[in-house]
Enzyme design. Structure first.
Site, PDB file in Angstrom:
ATOM      1  N   ASN A 177       0.812  -1.233   0.000  1.00  0.00           N
ATOM      2  CA  ASN A 177       0.000   0.000   0.000  1.00  0.00           C
ATOM      3  C   ASN A 177       0.840   1.276   0.000  1.00  0.00           C
ATOM      4  O   ASN A 177       0.503   2.245  -0.679  1.00  0.00           O
ATOM      5  CB  ASN A 177      -0.995  -0.023   1.157  1.00  0.00           C
ATOM      6  CG  ASN A 177      -0.324  -0.032   2.508  1.00  0.00           C
ATOM      7  OD1 ASN A 177       0.738  -0.619   2.671  1.00  0.00           O
ATOM      8  ND2 ASN A 177      -0.918   0.612   3.464  1.00  0.00           N
ATOM      9  N   GLY A 235       2.006  -6.076   7.278  1.00  0.00           N
ATOM     10  CA  GLY A 235       1.114  -6.728   6.324  1.00  0.00           C
ATOM     11  C   GLY A 235      -0.161  -7.155   7.020  1.00  0.00           C
ATOM     12  O   GLY A 235      -0.526  -6.604   8.065  1.00  0.00           O
ATOM     13  N   THR A 284      -3.070  -9.401   9.036  1.00  0.00           N
ATOM     14  CA  THR A 284      -3.063 -10.098  10.329  1.00  0.00           C
ATOM     15  C   THR A 284      -2.885 -11.605  10.154  1.00  0.00           C
ATOM     16  O   THR A 284      -2.154 -12.241  10.923  1.00  0.00           O
ATOM     17  CB  THR A 284      -4.360  -9.751  11.095  1.00  0.00           C
ATOM     18  OG1 THR A 284      -4.291  -8.356  11.423  1.00  0.00           O
ATOM     19  CG2 THR A 284      -4.518 -10.558  12.369  1.00  0.00           C
ATOM     20  N   ALA A 285      -3.495 -12.187   9.117  1.00  0.00           N
ATOM     21  CA  ALA A 285      -3.364 -13.637   8.924  1.00  0.00           C
ATOM     22  C   ALA A 285      -1.908 -13.994   8.609  1.00  0.00           C
ATOM     23  O   ALA A 285      -1.360 -14.970   9.148  1.00  0.00           O
ATOM     24  CB  ALA A 285      -4.276 -14.100   7.795  1.00  0.00           C
ATOM     25  N   THR A 286      -1.254 -13.178   7.777  1.00  0.00           N
ATOM     26  CA  THR A 286       0.165 -13.441   7.469  1.00  0.00           C
ATOM     27  C   THR A 286       1.009 -13.261   8.734  1.00  0.00           C
ATOM     28  O   THR A 286       1.927 -14.054   8.997  1.00  0.00           O
ATOM     29  CB  THR A 286       0.674 -12.490   6.366  1.00  0.00           C
ATOM     30  OG1 THR A 286      -0.283 -12.410   5.328  1.00  0.00           O
ATOM     31  CG2 THR A 286       2.002 -12.953   5.800  1.00  0.00           C
ATOM     32  N   GLU A 332       3.453  -5.375  12.356  1.00  0.00           N
ATOM     33  CA  GLU A 332       2.512  -4.260  12.161  1.00  0.00           C
ATOM     34  C   GLU A 332       1.424  -4.772  11.234  1.00  0.00           C
ATOM     35  O   GLU A 332       1.674  -4.990  10.043  1.00  0.00           O
ATOM     36  CB  GLU A 332       3.234  -3.065  11.513  1.00  0.00           C
ATOM     37  CG  GLU A 332       4.345  -2.475  12.354  1.00  0.00           C
ATOM     38  CD  GLU A 332       3.840  -1.869  13.642  1.00  0.00           C
ATOM     39  OE1 GLU A 332       2.646  -1.502  13.721  1.00  0.00           O
ATOM     40  OE2 GLU A 332       4.635  -1.776  14.588  1.00  0.00           O
ATOM     41  N   CYS A 343      -3.327   1.559   6.344  1.00  0.00           N
ATOM     42  CA  CYS A 343      -3.750   0.829   7.545  1.00  0.00           C
ATOM     43  C   CYS A 343      -4.341   1.774   8.578  1.00  0.00           C
ATOM     44  O   CYS A 343      -5.018   1.326   9.494  1.00  0.00           O
ATOM     45  CB  CYS A 343      -2.561   0.065   8.118  1.00  0.00           C
ATOM     46  SG  CYS A 343      -1.126   1.122   8.362  1.00  0.00           S
ATOM     47  N   GLU A 393       7.168   0.497  16.159  1.00  0.00           N
ATOM     48  CA  GLU A 393       8.223   1.044  15.310  1.00  0.00           C
ATOM     49  C   GLU A 393       8.378   2.525  15.655  1.00  0.00           C
ATOM     50  O   GLU A 393       7.664   3.055  16.483  1.00  0.00           O
ATOM     51  CB  GLU A 393       7.836   0.869  13.844  1.00  0.00           C
ATOM     52  CG  GLU A 393       7.708  -0.595  13.435  1.00  0.00           C
ATOM     53  CD  GLU A 393       7.407  -0.783  11.951  1.00  0.00           C
ATOM     54  OE1 GLU A 393       6.670   0.036  11.376  1.00  0.00           O
ATOM     55  OE2 GLU A 393       7.919  -1.752  11.370  1.00  0.00           O
TER      56      GLU A 393
HETATM   57  P1  NDP Z   1       0.200  -9.458   3.176  1.00  0.00           P
HETATM   58  O1  NDP Z   1       0.186  -9.947   4.575  1.00  0.00           O
HETATM   59  O2  NDP Z   1      -0.483 -10.254   2.143  1.00  0.00           O
HETATM   60  O3  NDP Z   1       1.680  -9.244   2.641  1.00  0.00           O
HETATM   61  C1  NDP Z   1       2.629  -8.424   3.294  1.00  0.00           C
HETATM   62  C2  NDP Z   1       4.014  -8.874   2.893  1.00  0.00           C
HETATM   63  O4  NDP Z   1       4.248 -10.174   3.410  1.00  0.00           O
HETATM   64  C3  NDP Z   1       4.213  -8.978   1.383  1.00  0.00           C
HETATM   65  O5  NDP Z   1       5.543  -8.656   1.067  1.00  0.00           O
HETATM   66  C4  NDP Z   1       3.930 -10.435   1.138  1.00  0.00           C
HETATM   67  O6  NDP Z   1       4.495 -10.874  -0.041  1.00  0.00           O
HETATM   68  C5  NDP Z   1       4.588 -11.052   2.357  1.00  0.00           C
HETATM   69  N1  NDP Z   1       4.108 -12.380   2.706  1.00  0.00           N
HETATM   70  C6  NDP Z   1       2.930 -12.967   2.388  1.00  0.00           C
HETATM   71  N2  NDP Z   1       2.890 -14.224   2.877  1.00  0.00           N
HETATM   72  C7  NDP Z   1       4.058 -14.436   3.530  1.00  0.00           C
HETATM   73  C8  NDP Z   1       4.622 -15.530   4.249  1.00  0.00           C
HETATM   74  N3  NDP Z   1       3.966 -16.686   4.401  1.00  0.00           N
HETATM   75  N4  NDP Z   1       5.845 -15.404   4.793  1.00  0.00           N
HETATM   76  C9  NDP Z   1       6.503 -14.244   4.663  1.00  0.00           C
HETATM   77  N5  NDP Z   1       6.054 -13.179   3.979  1.00  0.00           N
HETATM   78  C10 NDP Z   1       4.836 -13.255   3.426  1.00  0.00           C
HETATM   79  O7  NDP Z   1      -0.377  -7.968   3.239  1.00  0.00           O
HETATM   80  P2  NDP Z   1      -0.680  -7.009   2.024  1.00  0.00           P
HETATM   81  O8  NDP Z   1       0.534  -6.844   1.192  1.00  0.00           O
HETATM   82  O9  NDP Z   1      -1.964  -7.441   1.410  1.00  0.00           O
HETATM   83  O10 NDP Z   1      -0.876  -5.624   2.786  1.00  0.00           O
HETATM   84  C11 NDP Z   1      -2.081  -5.181   3.300  1.00  0.00           C
HETATM   85  C12 NDP Z   1      -2.140  -5.409   4.790  1.00  0.00           C
HETATM   86  O11 NDP Z   1      -1.078  -4.715   5.431  1.00  0.00           O
HETATM   87  C13 NDP Z   1      -3.408  -4.867   5.396  1.00  0.00           C
HETATM   88  O12 NDP Z   1      -3.929  -5.806   6.308  1.00  0.00           O
HETATM   89  C14 NDP Z   1      -2.949  -3.634   6.136  1.00  0.00           C
HETATM   90  O13 NDP Z   1      -3.746  -3.271   7.218  1.00  0.00           O
HETATM   91  C15 NDP Z   1      -1.580  -4.028   6.570  1.00  0.00           C
HETATM   92  N6  NDP Z   1      -0.771  -2.864   6.870  1.00  0.00           N
HETATM   93  C16 NDP Z   1      -0.456  -2.599   8.188  1.00  0.00           C
HETATM   94  C17 NDP Z   1       0.261  -1.468   8.510  1.00  0.00           C
HETATM   95  C18 NDP Z   1       0.649  -1.193   9.925  1.00  0.00           C
HETATM   96  O14 NDP Z   1       1.534  -0.367  10.127  1.00  0.00           O
HETATM   97  N7  NDP Z   1       0.060  -1.834  10.906  1.00  0.00           N
HETATM   98  C19 NDP Z   1       0.673  -0.509   7.485  1.00  0.00           C
HETATM   99  C20 NDP Z   1       0.303  -0.893   6.133  1.00  0.00           C
HETATM  100  C21 NDP Z   1      -0.404  -2.034   5.857  1.00  0.00           C
HETATM  101  P3  NDP Z   1       3.656 -10.864  -1.417  1.00  0.00           P
HETATM  102  O15 NDP Z   1       2.844  -9.620  -1.468  1.00  0.00           O
HETATM  103  O16 NDP Z   1       4.730 -10.874  -2.406  1.00  0.00           O
HETATM  104  O17 NDP Z   1       2.838 -12.089  -1.356  1.00  0.00           O
END
Ligand code: NDP
Length: 480
Positions: free
Chosen positions: A150, A226, A228-230, A248, A282, A461
């Site tokens: 994002n 990223g 929450t499930a990841t 985060e 987020c 952070e």
């Molecule tokens: P994801 O959890 O899908 O992905 C985040 C990152 O993790 C990507 O680089 C992704 O790679 C990687 N990833 C995915 N699966 C794995 C795994 N099994 N092991 C290691 N790395 C993995 O999130 P999104 O990219 O869809 O981002 C959106 C989410 O991020 C929203 O829920 C949002 O709220 C959250 N977010 C939170 C913030 C905060 O500060 N709290 C700030 C910004 C966003 P790839 O994309 O290549 O699959």
């Protein structure tokens, strides 16, 4: 077609598998570059390079590391236009937003931590008549940084900067959906003479390259932003390896509006806090709670402003809503709009996909959408949509709004609008979240702790918090 490359040990490499993933321009829905589909072997190579570089990098004086990172930040600034265009192209966000927010903030992140490290002190605790404790804070070694799509470069550098400043070597993976500015960053690293192996940028899928970072035994800490499930998967995998974790995660933030607020200020800020970056921040306030006496006034004024927001191509300076990041994401957001209707919600503004003229007719555009009439505990109001969709909900008492605001599994950020100072303190203190903005939104001071509670994450952070995360404290006691 341009093929991005991994940056490992100061050199550019094709993925060992030889396989690539399509990189799509969301504004047109077409593939415009190819990303390395890296896996375990590429991560192994990067981790080995980082491990080999660590003694020298951590052994540099703080001033030397600081100078290199200042050059790094300057290197982005020198290529500002290129970074801005790339971020918009990769993510679909308006060029104006990338120019005002994303890329300047990436520059600031690096500059901030390059200079913060010069002031980072450790503690000592004197025991009268007994002796003295002093605490050293040494870098951890090789750390992993994984970031989402994002705010691509903004969040990528937010992790890399403190990790490097503290003396660690990094293996980093941007989201495969938005890799381009991370690739440009590796070019800048090479240009400014970042020592080989200190920063390694590996592209690929989360389930492949990301997973290999999380599981690599030499990568001792993971900073992840990223979903929450990841985050839960990473915690489950890295926990038994006793890695340090900063997570985060998602949010479903409340925006609480009391009748005594400065209405005009609240209204214009609420348009931003709802729909900036197509609602894909987020910190966006996706649940808007309005005190009943001003509910109708707010609804009418808000719907009018939202309906006037231009949905258009990212390069148009008048565009307020660019494309959402991907076809999958667009479909996910549309499915939540359908769910909201099933749950009894009515559309106050938006609600539809938008088709622009050629050559943008296959882009991923959505109207900014406002929904009312839903219960606070329905799925639409509990699950993270992460798109241009907000809900409106009236309230009568502080107690009631706090119950609704605190009802989700998330606890990242909140906004409170009131001119009553006592109420501002009272409500802010009772909201379950890591961040509260009163009469404002997204005012960021890089020194403050940043992060969420409940399913929004673990750890903080920003400022000293980040430098503490990326260092290992050791207490040494000497008897008098
Ligand atoms: P994801 O959890 O899908 O992905 C985040 C990152 O993790 C990507 O680089 C992704 O790679 C990687 N990833 C995915 N699966 C794995 C795994 N099994 N092991 C290691 N790395 C993995 O999130 P999104 O990219 O869809 O981002 C959106 C989410 O991020 C929203 O829920 C949002 O709220 C959250 N977010 C939170 C913030 C905060 O500060 N709290 C700030 C910004 C966003 P790839 O994309 O290549 O699959």
């Amino acid at each position: 077609m341009k093929k991005l490359q991994n940056y490992i040990d100061g050199k550019f490499h094709a993925p060992i598998s030889g396989a690539y993933i399509d990189n799509v321009d969301p504004s047109r829905g077409t593939v415009y570059s190819l990303i390395p589909d890296s896996g375990q072997e590429d991560i192994m190579m990067a981790a080995n390079a980082a491990k080999a570089a660590f003694p020298k990098w951590s052994g540099l004086s703080i001033e030397e590391r600081s100078k290199i990172l200042v050059r790094f930040s300057q290197g982005i600034e020198d290529r500002m236009d290129e970074f801005v265009a790339a971020e918009s192209m990769d993510n679909g966000k308006p060029v104006s937003l990338a120019r005002q927010v994303d890329i300047p903030r990436a520059v600031s992140n690096l500059h901030f931590f390059a200079t913060a490290i010069l002031h980072f002190a450790s503690e000592s605790h004197y025991m009268e008549g007994v002796g003295i404790n002093y605490t050293t804070r040494k870098p951890i070694g090789v750390v992993g940084c994984i970031s989402p799509w994002n705010l691509p470069l903004y969040l990528f550098t937010w992790k890399i900067a403190p990790a490097l400043a503290a003396g660690n070597c990094v293996v980093a993976k941007p989201s495969e959906i938005t890799p381009y500015t991370a690739y440009l960053l590796s070019e800048v690293a090479a240009e400014i003479g970042m020592p080989p192996g200190v920063l390694n940028i590996v592209h690929g899928l989360g389930s492949n390259a990301g997973d290999a970072i999380v599981k690599h035994p030499d990568i001792k800490a993971i900073s992840f932003t990223g979903g929450t499930a990841t985050g839960a998967y990473i915690a489950k995998t890295a926990g038994p390896m006793f890695k340090k974790l900063s997570l985060e995660l998602g949010g479903k933030n409340p925006n609480i509006i009391f009748a005594d607020c400065d209405f005009d200020d609240m209204l214009s800020t609420t348009v931003r806090s709802s729909f900036a970056n197509q609602g894909q921040i987020c910190l966006c306030g996706s649940r808007i709670f309005i005190e009943r006496p001003i509910y109708d006034k707010f609804k009418i004024a808000f719907a009018e402003k939202v309906s006037r927001m231009k949905v258009g191509i990212p390069s148009d300076p008048n565009t307020k809503q660019g494309a959402v990041v991907s076809k999958d994401h667009m479909e996910k957001v549309m499915s939540y709009i359908a769910l909201a209707k099933e749950e009894g919600g009515s559309i106050v503004a938006g609600g539809n996909q938008v088709t622009l003229e050629a050559p943008y007719e296959h882009g991923f555009y959505l109207e900014p959408t406002v929904i009312e009439g839903l219960s606070f505990d329905c799925r639409t109001n509990q699950e993270e949509i992460f798109g241009p969709v907000v809900t409106l909900c009236p309230f009568d008492t502080e107690e009631e709004v706090l119950k609704m605001a605190n009802s989700t599994q998330y606890g990242l950020a909140a906004t409170v609008w009131t001119s009553d100072l006592k109420r501002a303190h009272r409500v802010a203190n009772q909201i379950h979240s890591g961040i509260v903005w009163v009469n404002s939104w997204l005012v960021r001071d890089l020194r403050t702790p940043f992060g969420g509670v409940k399913s929004s994450g673990v750890g903080r952070e920003g400022g000293w918090e980040a430098l503490k995360f990326f260092t290992e404290p050791k207490n040494i006691f000497i008897k008098n």
